[in-house]
Motif scaffolding. Structure first.
Motif, PDB file in Angstrom:
ATOM      1  N   ASP A 140      -7.073  45.771  10.230  1.00  0.00           N
ATOM      2  CA  ASP A 140      -5.959  46.418  10.940  1.00  0.00           C
ATOM      3  C   ASP A 140      -5.059  45.391  11.610  1.00  0.00           C
ATOM      4  O   ASP A 140      -3.895  45.675  11.880  1.00  0.00           O
ATOM      5  CB  ASP A 140      -6.499  47.401  11.981  1.00  0.00           C
ATOM      6  N   ASN A 141      -5.596  44.190  11.881  1.00  0.00           N
ATOM      7  CA  ASN A 141      -4.793  43.141  12.510  1.00  0.00           C
ATOM      8  C   ASN A 141      -4.340  42.084  11.505  1.00  0.00           C
ATOM      9  O   ASN A 141      -4.065  40.948  11.863  1.00  0.00           O
ATOM     10  CB  ASN A 141      -5.544  42.497  13.682  1.00  0.00           C
ATOM     11  N   GLY A 142      -4.274  42.472  10.228  1.00  0.00           N
ATOM     12  CA  GLY A 142      -3.707  41.560   9.234  1.00  0.00           C
ATOM     13  C   GLY A 142      -4.684  41.204   8.121  1.00  0.00           C
ATOM     14  O   GLY A 142      -5.886  41.458   8.225  1.00  0.00           O
ATOM     15  N   PRO A 143      -4.176  40.588   7.047  1.00  0.00           N
ATOM     16  CA  PRO A 143      -5.020  40.247   5.900  1.00  0.00           C
ATOM     17  C   PRO A 143      -5.818  38.966   6.132  1.00  0.00           C
ATOM     18  O   PRO A 143      -5.439  38.111   6.929  1.00  0.00           O
ATOM     19  CB  PRO A 143      -4.005  40.055   4.770  1.00  0.00           C
ATOM     20  N   LEU A 144      -6.927  38.839   5.401  1.00  0.00           N
ATOM     21  CA  LEU A 144      -7.715  37.609   5.445  1.00  0.00           C
ATOM     22  C   LEU A 144      -8.158  37.254   4.033  1.00  0.00           C
ATOM     23  O   LEU A 144      -8.200  38.097   3.137  1.00  0.00           O
ATOM     24  CB  LEU A 144      -8.921  37.749   6.383  1.00  0.00           C
ATOM     25  N   MET A 145      -8.488  35.982   3.854  1.00  0.00           N
ATOM     26  CA  MET A 145      -8.896  35.480   2.551  1.00  0.00           C
ATOM     27  C   MET A 145     -10.112  34.581   2.711  1.00  0.00           C
ATOM     28  O   MET A 145     -10.156  33.746   3.612  1.00  0.00           O
ATOM     29  CB  MET A 145      -7.737  34.686   1.943  1.00  0.00           C
ATOM     30  N   VAL A 146     -11.110  34.776   1.839  1.00  0.00           N
ATOM     31  CA  VAL A 146     -12.284  33.897   1.779  1.00  0.00           C
ATOM     32  C   VAL A 146     -12.266  33.212   0.415  1.00  0.00           C
ATOM     33  O   VAL A 146     -12.252  33.888  -0.616  1.00  0.00           O
ATOM     34  CB  VAL A 146     -13.601  34.680   1.943  1.00  0.00           C
ATOM     35  N   LEU A 147     -12.262  31.879   0.422  1.00  0.00           N
ATOM     36  CA  LEU A 147     -12.249  31.129  -0.838  1.00  0.00           C
ATOM     37  C   LEU A 147     -13.598  30.457  -1.053  1.00  0.00           C
ATOM     38  O   LEU A 147     -14.012  29.612  -0.262  1.00  0.00           O
ATOM     39  CB  LEU A 147     -11.137  30.072  -0.828  1.00  0.00           C
ATOM     40  N   ARG A 148     -14.274  30.842  -2.118  1.00  0.00           N
ATOM     41  CA  ARG A 148     -15.549  30.212  -2.487  1.00  0.00           C
ATOM     42  C   ARG A 148     -15.260  29.009  -3.382  1.00  0.00           C
ATOM     43  O   ARG A 148     -14.575  29.127  -4.397  1.00  0.00           O
ATOM     44  CB  ARG A 148     -16.404  31.234  -3.239  1.00  0.00           C
ATOM     45  N   HIS A 149     -15.766  27.840  -2.966  1.00  0.00           N
ATOM     46  CA  HIS A 149     -15.569  26.623  -3.769  1.00  0.00           C
ATOM     47  C   HIS A 149     -16.895  25.883  -3.871  1.00  0.00           C
ATOM     48  O   HIS A 149     -17.717  25.915  -2.954  1.00  0.00           O
ATOM     49  CB  HIS A 149     -14.471  25.739  -3.177  1.00  0.00           C
ATOM     50  N   THR A 150     -17.118  25.201  -4.992  1.00  0.00           N
ATOM     51  CA  THR A 150     -18.423  24.593  -5.271  1.00  0.00           C
ATOM     52  C   THR A 150     -18.440  23.087  -5.044  1.00  0.00           C
ATOM     53  O   THR A 150     -19.456  22.440  -5.265  1.00  0.00           O
ATOM     54  CB  THR A 150     -18.841  24.889  -6.720  1.00  0.00           C
ATOM     55  N   ALA A 151     -17.321  22.522  -4.632  1.00  0.00           N
ATOM     56  CA  ALA A 151     -17.254  21.095  -4.274  1.00  0.00           C
ATOM     57  C   ALA A 151     -16.317  20.957  -3.088  1.00  0.00           C
ATOM     58  O   ALA A 151     -15.471  21.824  -2.850  1.00  0.00           O
ATOM     59  CB  ALA A 151     -16.748  20.266  -5.458  1.00  0.00           C
ATOM     60  N   ALA A 152     -16.486  19.877  -2.329  1.00  0.00           N
ATOM     61  CA  ALA A 152     -15.664  19.676  -1.131  1.00  0.00           C
ATOM     62  C   ALA A 152     -14.176  19.630  -1.498  1.00  0.00           C
ATOM     63  O   ALA A 152     -13.798  19.058  -2.523  1.00  0.00           O
ATOM     64  CB  ALA A 152     -16.069  18.385  -0.438  1.00  0.00           C
ATOM     65  N   LEU A 153     -13.352  20.258  -0.671  1.00  0.00           N
ATOM     66  CA  LEU A 153     -11.907  20.244  -0.899  1.00  0.00           C
ATOM     67  C   LEU A 153     -11.295  19.009  -0.228  1.00  0.00           C
ATOM     68  O   LEU A 153     -11.675  18.662   0.896  1.00  0.00           O
ATOM     69  CB  LEU A 153     -11.264  21.506  -0.327  1.00  0.00           C
ATOM     70  N   CYS A 154     -10.360  18.384  -0.899  1.00  0.00           N
ATOM     71  CA  CYS A 154      -9.691  17.216  -0.300  1.00  0.00           C
ATOM     72  C   CYS A 154      -8.696  17.696   0.758  1.00  0.00           C
ATOM     73  O   CYS A 154      -8.319  18.881   0.810  1.00  0.00           O
ATOM     74  CB  CYS A 154      -8.982  16.392  -1.374  1.00  0.00           C
ATOM     75  N   ALA A 155      -8.254  16.770   1.602  1.00  0.00           N
ATOM     76  CA  ALA A 155      -7.344  17.105   2.705  1.00  0.00           C
ATOM     77  C   ALA A 155      -6.055  17.735   2.175  1.00  0.00           C
ATOM     78  O   ALA A 155      -5.498  18.658   2.793  1.00  0.00           O
ATOM     79  CB  ALA A 155      -7.037  15.850   3.515  1.00  0.00           C
ATOM     80  N   GLN A 156      -5.584  17.247   1.035  1.00  0.00           N
ATOM     81  CA  GLN A 156      -4.332  17.759   0.469  1.00  0.00           C
ATOM     82  C   GLN A 156      -4.490  19.234   0.049  1.00  0.00           C
ATOM     83  O   GLN A 156      -3.586  20.053   0.265  1.00  0.00           O
ATOM     84  CB  GLN A 156      -3.937  16.916  -0.744  1.00  0.00           C
ATOM     85  N   ASP A 157      -5.641  19.573  -0.545  1.00  0.00           N
ATOM     86  CA  ASP A 157      -5.894  20.965  -0.933  1.00  0.00           C
ATOM     87  C   ASP A 157      -5.980  21.871   0.286  1.00  0.00           C
ATOM     88  O   ASP A 157      -5.431  22.987   0.294  1.00  0.00           O
ATOM     89  CB  ASP A 157      -7.199  21.067  -1.737  1.00  0.00           C
ATOM     90  N   ILE A 158      -6.686  21.416   1.316  1.00  0.00           N
ATOM     91  CA  ILE A 158      -6.808  22.227   2.542  1.00  0.00           C
ATOM     92  C   ILE A 158      -5.434  22.444   3.169  1.00  0.00           C
ATOM     93  O   ILE A 158      -5.112  23.549   3.620  1.00  0.00           O
ATOM     94  CB  ILE A 158      -7.787  21.555   3.535  1.00  0.00           C
ATOM     95  N   LYS A 194      -6.068  20.417  -6.489  1.00  0.00           N
ATOM     96  CA  LYS A 194      -6.779  19.370  -7.243  1.00  0.00           C
ATOM     97  C   LYS A 194      -8.186  19.843  -7.636  1.00  0.00           C
ATOM     98  O   LYS A 194      -8.726  19.462  -8.668  1.00  0.00           O
ATOM     99  CB  LYS A 194      -6.874  18.088  -6.410  1.00  0.00           C
ATOM    100  N   SER A 195      -8.775  20.702  -6.777  1.00  0.00           N
ATOM    101  CA  SER A 195     -10.139  21.200  -7.018  1.00  0.00           C
ATOM    102  C   SER A 195     -10.144  22.510  -7.798  1.00  0.00           C
ATOM    103  O   SER A 195     -11.085  23.299  -7.681  1.00  0.00           O
ATOM    104  CB  SER A 195     -10.861  21.404  -5.683  1.00  0.00           C
ATOM    105  N   VAL A 196      -9.126  22.755  -8.594  1.00  0.00           N
ATOM    106  CA  VAL A 196      -8.997  24.038  -9.291  1.00  0.00           C
ATOM    107  C   VAL A 196     -10.212  24.333 -10.176  1.00  0.00           C
ATOM    108  O   VAL A 196     -10.590  25.494 -10.361  1.00  0.00           O
ATOM    109  CB  VAL A 196      -7.685  24.080 -10.108  1.00  0.00           C
TER     110      VAL A 196
END
Length: 432
Positions: A198-216, A184-186
């Motif tokens: 080495d212990n697996g991939p990670l992702m950092v998502l930068r967002h400029t407004a609060a994410l709703c529970a459904q997006d999280i 919804k916050s696209v």
């Protein structure tokens, strides 16, 4: 007052000239000679003839564009990436890896006025363990673009594959785009960082407004399905982990934990070889006191500590100093000390410099270390290894050591970023 211009516009016909390329610069441009000056032509390789048009004529050089290539170099290869030529990430996928390495080696030798002894290289594809992908929602098409910037432009190339990324990260791209495009916050997404620890991939998502529970919930579902550690960044300096798995990588058999935002070398294969070679060049003895400047979180410092009597790591970023101390403790290395200092100030006045230093390693940023070289000379180490990501500042800083009686014993080109214009290197200086 309105001004009206004649419809008769001045038409200038640019002259088409035929040239033969005799060199490749580090940025993947062919180099020819015309009217006594260098002519840089993107997309051409040595021994290729082409009809070109000069589009920017400077005092000492000119830039040209290809109208028609008249022959192909035997070292021309088909780029693996469908976005090559549009995406600004790679500049040399049309050249064989051997030609890329030769041109970088020659460029380094010219700048250092010395032959290059070694090329340290790894896999030319699938080597990047870190990527930052820009995100931009297009209201007209209602599409989310995810990718890298275009060459010489702000626009984003919308990608679903990237052959220089490690395969585990590249495989995430289609599903990641699908997940992000469904949020919804696209419209409030800034960028996404992918890192393969080495212990697996990670992702950092930068967002400029609060994410709703459904997006999280959607993001968490995607991260679980890919065994991906997830971090949210509501502001540039804030990081909210949604998992408790700390990323780490190995260097010389040591485990180094890091934060997703910490600097780590992008090319793990070349980094491993670089660390091993640096330690060998310094010829660390069990009695040596070693100084590691611009040490980060201990990429060189901790492996040095396994061989030396004592090691001091000095770094200007406080968070990295703290991480280095944690890594030393986790690896039970008690002969290493980290300091947070401004490296432009005289390091020889620090308490830890009073007992003398036998060997020095420094790995500065692109600006080099002009303020540090005189301090190193005062400390009078037997050997110095300088790791550089910018040959221009390396050549400048080297002059200080050469003038102080040091000699270059080894010079290596580090092929840290195949297919790009980045030229990294490492030098061993010895005092006689």
């Amino acid at each position: 007052m309105a001004q009206f211009y004649s419809a008769k516009r001045r038409v200038t016909t640019r002259q088409i000239i035929t040239v033969t390329v005799n060199d490749l610069d580090p940025f993947g441009q062919g180099v020819a000679r015309h009217n006594g000056k260098a002519l840089f032509i993107p997309g051409l390789l040595p021994d290729e003839r082409a009809e070109v048009v000069i589009n920017d004529d400077k005092k000492h050089f000119a830039l040209a564009l290809v109208k028609r290539r008249l022959n192909d170099s035997p070292e021309r290869v088909t780029p693996r990436c469908p976005y090559f030529g549009v995406c600004g990430g790679c500049q040399q996928q049309h050249a064989s890896v051997a030609l890329q390495q030769r041109s970088k080696r020659a460029a380094l030798a010219r700048m250092m006025k010395r032959d290059v002894d070694d090329i340290i290289a790894g896999e030319p594809w699938g080597y990047r363990r870190r990527a930052r992908l820009s995100l931009s929602y297009q209201p007209k098409t209602q599409q989310l673009h995810m990718g890298f910037r275009k060459a010489n432009a702000r626009d984003i190339v919308d990608i679903r594959q990237c052959p220089v990324l490690m395969p585990q990260l590249e495989a995430l791209l289609p599903g990641l785009h699908q997940c992000l495009a469904s949020l919804k916050s696209v419209r409030q997404l800034g960028h996404v960082e992918l890192v393969l620890a080495d212990n697996g991939p990670l992702m950092v998502l930068r967002h400029t407004a609060a994410l709703c529970a459904q997006d999280i919930e959607k993001l968490e579902r995607f991260s679980h399905s890919q065994d991906l550690a997830l971090y949210l960044a509501p502001q540039s300096e804030i990081l909210e982990p949604l998992t408790d798995k700390a990323p780490w990588y190995q260097s010389e058999g040591l485990r180094l934990t890091f934060s997703p935002r910490d600097f780590i070398q992008v090319n793990d294969g070349v980094n491993q070889q670089m660390v091993t070679t640096a330690l060998d060049w310094l010829d660390i003895q069990p009695t040596d006191r070693v100084l590691d400047l611009f040490c980060g979180m201990g990429n060189f410092t901790l492996p040095l500590a396994r061989r030396a009597a004592s090691v001091v790591g000095v770094e200007g970023v406080a968070a990295l100093v703290e991480k280095g101390q944690q890594n030393a403790a986790q690896n039970e290395l008690h002969n290493v000390t980290f300091f947070h200092e401004n490296l432009e100030e005289d390091v020889t006045q620090q308490p830890w410099a009073q007992h003398g230093v036998d060997k020095v390693l420094l790995d500065p940023a692109r600006a080099g270390a002009p303020g540090v070289m005189q301090h190193i000379i005062k400390l009078a180490p037997e050997r110095v290894v300088y790791v550089s990501c910018n040959p221009a500042t390396l050549a400048r800083d080297s002059e200080a050591l050469l003038n102080a009686g040091y000699h270059i014993q080894r010079l290596a080109m580090l092929d840290m970023f195949p297919h790009t214009g980045h030229l990294e290197s490492m030098v061993l200086f010895e005092h006689h």
